[in-house]
Design a protein around this motif. Structure first.
Motif, PDB file in Angstrom:
ATOM      1  N   VAL A   1       0.835  -1.208   0.000  1.00  0.00           N
ATOM      2  CA  VAL A   1       0.000   0.000   0.000  1.00  0.00           C
ATOM      3  C   VAL A   1       0.872   1.262   0.000  1.00  0.00           C
ATOM      4  O   VAL A   1       0.586   2.233  -0.701  1.00  0.00           O
ATOM      5  CB  VAL A   1      -0.953  -0.016   1.211  1.00  0.00           C
TER       6      VAL A   1
ATOM      7  N   HIS B   1      -2.381  -1.335  -5.365  1.00  0.00           N
ATOM      8  CA  HIS B   1      -3.714  -1.604  -4.828  1.00  0.00           C
ATOM      9  C   HIS B   1      -3.800  -3.062  -4.386  1.00  0.00           C
ATOM     10  O   HIS B   1      -3.592  -3.974  -5.196  1.00  0.00           O
ATOM     11  CB  HIS B   1      -4.776  -1.317  -5.883  1.00  0.00           C
TER      12      HIS B   1
ATOM     13  N   TRP C   1     -15.448  -0.651  -8.426  1.00  0.00           N
ATOM     14  CA  TRP C   1     -14.926  -0.599  -7.053  1.00  0.00           C
ATOM     15  C   TRP C   1     -15.992  -0.997  -6.040  1.00  0.00           C
ATOM     16  O   TRP C   1     -15.704  -1.694  -5.063  1.00  0.00           O
ATOM     17  CB  TRP C   1     -14.421   0.807  -6.751  1.00  0.00           C
TER      18      TRP C   1
ATOM     19  N   ASN D   1      -5.009   3.367  -3.286  1.00  0.00           N
ATOM     20  CA  ASN D   1      -4.306   3.189  -4.564  1.00  0.00           C
ATOM     21  C   ASN D   1      -5.178   2.525  -5.610  1.00  0.00           C
ATOM     22  O   ASN D   1      -4.688   1.743  -6.429  1.00  0.00           O
ATOM     23  CB  ASN D   1      -3.040   2.347  -4.353  1.00  0.00           C
ATOM     24  N   HIS D   2      -6.477   2.850  -5.620  1.00  0.00           N
ATOM     25  CA  HIS D   2      -7.356   2.234  -6.604  1.00  0.00           C
ATOM     26  C   HIS D   2      -6.993   2.712  -8.000  1.00  0.00           C
ATOM     27  O   HIS D   2      -6.580   3.861  -8.209  1.00  0.00           O
ATOM     28  CB  HIS D   2      -8.821   2.564  -6.295  1.00  0.00           C
TER      29      HIS D   2
END
Length: 368
Positions: A229, A234, A333, A362-363
């Motif tokens: 992370v 992600h 998501w 961190n998408h």
């Protein structure tokens, strides 16, 4: 002679002649103790004198109310055109306040209907549909935020100060109903930047808790997750599910988190950190429980039933800054989040709380 003229005048006007009788009659008048002497009333029952009794029609209250409302609307439209023509800047604020108040009133009526339905059917909060649960949750937060304005408006002449404060600090004092579309994007970005500042501190607190984990394999996996992370990668759902047992016992369950850790999580959830630790833990536990119940209801409904705005609001509540993301990224998501959340038990709510940081930092959509 005078009596004969009266008699023949009534006859000539079309009245029926009175039968012959005495020239004078005894009449009793109310309010007088002595009898009144006078000529007999020969024309009282004849058509020569019109009747004074008129039956008025019933007043239609509905028509009066409707006409009053129609006139009020006309006056209001003229007043709005006058403000728009003479004071355009003030008209923008005025129209925004009126629309926001109408929306807030509609929300209050809907919340009351939901409460009445819960009472009649004897339902709990988690037994409602997703939209009803989300409406009650958001309405409660709006009422709490408006409560401060109501308190400072109590002193005499304080309402003038309240209007000034609302104009100067709309983000802190007003709810979203009273924000412009530009302010909504701006303020949501500000709120997300505030909760994003707490993410490094939360990751540091997780790293400090790793040595307290008894399982060596879980320690190694936890260290790799934190490093992933922090390096901008992600994590996957399985990476978090492997650590479920770590977040249900000491030192990472909500009851055993450090005070600094609890305050950082409160800032990440947009909750005030300036409360005793007991209240902070209670609010975090309640917030996470409600979020888990919402996830279960949304899973039953299906994300395909949500509008674009509802999808973005759901993602923002769960930690993702969805204000500048497309609807497709938000749906991807949200599906991932629901798959993760619905696999957790009530004793593992601490992991769900930390997932708002681990799954949103961190998408791929935010990087894109």
């Amino acid at each position: 002679m005078a009596l004969s003229r009266v008699y023949w005048r009534c006859v000539s006007l079309g009245g029926a002649a009175a039968p012959p009788g005495p020239l004078f009659s005894l009449r009793l008048q109310p309010g007088r103790r002595s009898p009144a002497w006078g000529p007999p009333r020969v024309c009282d029952l004849s058509p020569c004198r019109p009747s004074r009794l008129h039956l008025s029609p019933k007043v239609d209250l509905k028509s009066i109310v409707s006409s009053f409302v129609a006139k009020t609307k006309v006056v209001n439209e003229k007043y709005n055109r006058f403000l728009e023509r003479r004071f355009p800047r003030f008209y923008v604020l005025y129209s925004l306040f009126i629309k926001g108040f109408q929306m807030l009133l509609a929300d209050a009526k809907k919340a009351r209907r939901i409460k009445t339905f819960m009472t009649q059917k004897k339902l709990m909060f988690h037994q409602l549909s997703y939209r009803d649960m989300e409406h009650l949750r958001q309405f409660r937060r709006d009422v709490v935020k408006c409560l401060f304005l109501g308190i400072i408006s109590i002193p005499p002449f304080a309402n003038y100060l309240v209007f000034l404060l609302m104009y100067l600090y709309p983000r802190q004092l007003l709810i979203q109903h009273f924000w412009t579309s530009k302010q909504q994007l701006e303020f949501l970005d500000i709120y997300h930047s505030q909760r994003k500042k707490s993410h490094p501190e939360i990751l540091n607190c997780l790293e400090k808790a790793i040595p307290s984990i008894s399982n060596t394999a879980l320690q190694r996996h936890f260290t790799q997750l934190c490093a992933k992370v922090q390096n901008g990668t992600h994590p996957g759902i399985n990476d978090l599910l492997l650590l479920k047992s770590c977040f249900s016992v000491y030192p990472l369950d909500i009851a055993h988190l450090s005070i600094a850790h609890v305050k950082a999580l409160s800032r990440a959830m947009l909750l005030t950190p300036h409360l005793p630790s007991v209240l902070l833990r209670y609010r975090l536990n309640k917030h996470t429980t409600v979020l888990h119940q919402l996830d279960k209801a949304l899973k039953r409904l299906g994300t395909g039933q949500l509008t674009a705005q509802e999808v973005k609001s759901a993602c923002y509540l769960r930690g993702l800054n969805s204000t500048h993301l497309t609807e497709d990224w938000c749906r991807i998501w949200l599906e991932e989040w629901l798959q993760f959340s619905c696999s957790l038990k009530n004793a593992e709510m601490s992991l769900l709380l930390h997932a708002t940081v681990l799954l949103s930092t961190n998408h791929a959509g935010t990087r894109h």
